[in-house]
Design a protein around this motif. Structure first.
Motif, mmCIF file in Angstrom:
data_model
loop_
_atom_site.group_PDB
_atom_site.id
_atom_site.type_symbol
_atom_site.label_atom_id
_atom_site.label_comp_id
_atom_site.label_asym_id
_atom_site.label_seq_id
_atom_site.Cartn_x
_atom_site.Cartn_y
_atom_site.Cartn_z
ATOM 1 N N GLU A 165 42.197 5.681 14.206
ATOM 2 C CA GLU A 165 41.745 4.339 14.598
ATOM 3 C C GLU A 165 42.273 3.973 15.981
ATOM 4 N N LEU A 166 43.534 4.249 16.241
ATOM 5 C CA LEU A 166 44.118 3.938 17.551
ATOM 6 C C LEU A 166 43.573 4.874 18.622
ATOM 7 N N LEU A 167 43.349 6.116 18.260
ATOM 8 C CA LEU A 167 42.735 7.072 19.175
ATOM 9 C C LEU A 167 41.340 6.583 19.583
ATOM 10 N N ILE A 182 56.523 6.219 15.645
ATOM 11 C CA ILE A 182 56.761 7.635 15.379
ATOM 12 C C ILE A 182 56.858 8.341 16.728
ATOM 13 N N SER A 183 57.226 9.614 16.722
ATOM 14 C CA SER A 183 57.403 10.337 17.979
ATOM 15 C C SER A 183 56.058 10.819 18.527
ATOM 16 N N PRO A 184 55.962 10.983 19.859
ATOM 17 C CA PRO A 184 54.733 11.536 20.450
ATOM 18 C C PRO A 184 54.392 12.909 19.884
ATOM 19 N N LYS A 185 55.416 13.709 19.571
ATOM 20 C CA LYS A 185 55.164 15.026 19.003
ATOM 21 C C LYS A 185 54.486 14.919 17.645
ATOM 22 N N THR A 186 54.929 13.936 16.845
ATOM 23 C CA THR A 186 54.307 13.726 15.539
ATOM 24 C C THR A 186 52.854 13.292 15.708
ATOM 25 N N VAL A 187 52.605 12.438 16.682
ATOM 26 C CA VAL A 187 51.231 12.007 16.961
ATOM 27 C C VAL A 187 50.376 13.214 17.336
ATOM 28 N N LYS A 188 50.914 14.071 18.210
ATOM 29 C CA LYS A 188 50.179 15.267 18.633
ATOM 30 C C LYS A 188 49.797 16.136 17.433
ATOM 31 N N ASN A 189 50.736 16.270 16.480
ATOM 32 C CA ASN A 189 50.450 17.045 15.274
ATOM 33 C C ASN A 189 49.348 16.395 14.442
ATOM 34 N N HIS A 190 49.424 15.058 14.329
ATOM 35 C CA HIS A 190 48.392 14.334 13.572
ATOM 36 C C HIS A 190 47.019 14.510 14.225
ATOM 37 N N VAL A 191 46.979 14.430 15.550
ATOM 38 C CA VAL A 191 45.705 14.585 16.267
ATOM 39 C C VAL A 191 45.133 15.978 16.019
ATOM 40 N N SER A 192 45.971 16.992 16.057
ATOM 41 C CA SER A 192 45.510 18.359 15.797
ATOM 42 C C SER A 192 44.930 18.477 14.393
ATOM 43 N N ASN A 193 45.612 17.877 13.420
ATOM 44 C CA ASN A 193 45.114 17.906 12.040
ATOM 45 C C ASN A 193 43.775 17.177 11.920
ATOM 46 N N ILE A 194 43.655 16.061 12.635
ATOM 47 C CA ILE A 194 42.418 15.268 12.602
ATOM 48 C C ILE A 194 41.247 16.086 13.148
ATOM 49 N N LEU A 195 41.470 16.713 14.282
ATOM 50 C CA LEU A 195 40.406 17.522 14.899
ATOM 51 C C LEU A 195 39.974 18.648 13.964
ATOM 52 N N PHE A 196 40.952 19.278 13.313
ATOM 53 C CA PHE A 196 40.648 20.388 12.407
ATOM 54 C C PHE A 196 39.856 19.888 11.197
ATOM 55 N N LYS A 197 40.304 18.809 10.594
ATOM 56 C CA LYS A 197 39.658 18.308 9.378
ATOM 57 C C LYS A 197 38.265 17.735 9.637
ATOM 58 N N LEU A 198 38.071 17.174 10.835
ATOM 59 C CA LEU A 198 36.766 16.579 11.159
ATOM 60 C C LEU A 198 35.818 17.580 11.813
ATOM 61 N N HIS A 199 36.317 18.782 12.081
ATOM 62 C CA HIS A 199 35.500 19.834 12.700
ATOM 63 C C HIS A 199 34.954 19.392 14.053
ATOM 64 N N VAL A 200 35.818 18.808 14.870
ATOM 65 C CA VAL A 200 35.437 18.414 16.232
ATOM 66 C C VAL A 200 36.370 19.120 17.213
ATOM 67 N N ASN A 201 35.925 19.171 18.468
ATOM 68 C CA ASN A 201 36.649 19.972 19.456
ATOM 69 C C ASN A 201 37.724 19.200 20.221
ATOM 70 N N ARG A 203 39.551 14.953 21.208
ATOM 71 C CA ARG A 203 39.808 13.583 20.760
ATOM 72 C C ARG A 203 38.639 12.657 21.085
ATOM 73 N N THR A 204 37.890 12.960 22.141
ATOM 74 C CA THR A 204 36.726 12.135 22.470
ATOM 75 C C THR A 204 35.677 12.221 21.364
ATOM 76 N N GLN A 205 35.407 13.429 20.892
ATOM 77 C CA GLN A 205 34.450 13.599 19.799
ATOM 78 C C GLN A 205 34.949 12.916 18.525
ATOM 79 N N ALA A 206 36.252 12.972 18.294
ATOM 80 C CA ALA A 206 36.824 12.301 17.122
ATOM 81 C C ALA A 206 36.647 10.784 17.241
ATOM 82 N N ALA A 207 36.863 10.242 18.441
ATOM 83 C CA ALA A 207 36.714 8.803 18.664
ATOM 84 C C ALA A 207 35.269 8.366 18.461
ATOM 85 N N VAL A 208 34.328 9.183 18.957
ATOM 86 C CA VAL A 208 32.909 8.881 18.776
ATOM 87 C C VAL A 208 32.547 8.880 17.295
#
Length: 219
Positions: A165-167, A182-201, A203-208
């Motif tokens: 949502e914040l992304l 939380i730490s920026p590193k933790t955020v980076k890990n969450h973003v990676s998981n999000i991209l993988f689970k949503l099958h997008v390449n 963060r822009t595609q995830a935001a869209v």
């Protein structure tokens, strides 16, 4: 029972005067202030503590949506009734998000405007009859989006949804980390998981995808 303390915010002098004369003639309404712009409306609301503000949307210095939001933040007990020429759904929902409990068109009969003011003073909502169908259609559309989003985002954890949502609002990892404590590193890990689970390449595609399914407003 004390009269409803009403503040009128309208930039057109003739309209503002006519409203004050018409509404102030009612036994149960006392006009406690008249504002010619949004900034003055906020200042008078702070001073006079009205029960209801009748708010135009198109005003100089500060628009009615911003003024309504500011008044509600500072005076949550004060009700806002929008009186405007705008009948499109976006304006209605912007007003509701800002805290308005009533939305009337300037073409409305005076009796309907009075009804909206009295309903607001009782803590009730009131929409111009012409807008009810449009608003219901919009709520139905939002419900469909949420149902679709539930399916699309079902693999994400609650924290990943918060990050997405914040992304989707355009925040960078450091800003997301600050908001979620939380730490920026933790955020980076969450973003990676999000991209993988949503099958997008990226963060822009995830935001869209988040905006498309109603998780965030399109940026």
């Amino acid at each position: 029972m004390p009269p409803i303390r009403l503040l009128i915010a309208e930039d057109e002098t003739v309209v503002r005067y006519a409203l004050a004369q018409l509404l102030g003639a009612e036994e149960d309404i006392e006009v406690v202030g008249e504002a010619a712009d949004g900034r003055e409306a906020v200042a008078l609301a702070r001073q006079r503590k009205p029960d209801v503000v009748l708010m135009d949307l198109d005003m100089p210095h500060m628009d009615g949506i911003t003024a309504a939001r500011t008044v509600k933040e500072e005076l949550p007990e004060c009700a806002i009734v929008v009186l405007t020429v705008h009948s499109d759904e976006d304006k209605v929902f912007d007003a509701i998000k800002a805290g308005a409990s009533g939305y009337m068109l300037k073409a409305s009969p005076p009796e309907q405007t009075l009804e909206a003011i009295r309903a607001a003073a009782r803590g009730e909502g009131f929409l111009h009859p012409e807008l009810v169908g449009n608003v219901m259609d919009e709520f139905a559309r939002i419900s469909r989006l949420r149902a679709a989003a539930k399916e699309v985002f079902q693999e994400l954890t609650r924290r990943e949804l918060e990050v997405l949502e914040l992304l989707g609002k355009g925040l960078r990892n450091r800003e997301i980390a600050e908001q979620l404590h939380i730490s920026p590193k933790t955020v980076k890990n969450h973003v990676s998981n999000i991209l993988f689970k949503l099958h997008v390449n990226d963060r822009t595609q995830a935001a869209v995808l988040a905006a498309r399914h109603g998780l965030t407003d399109p940026q």
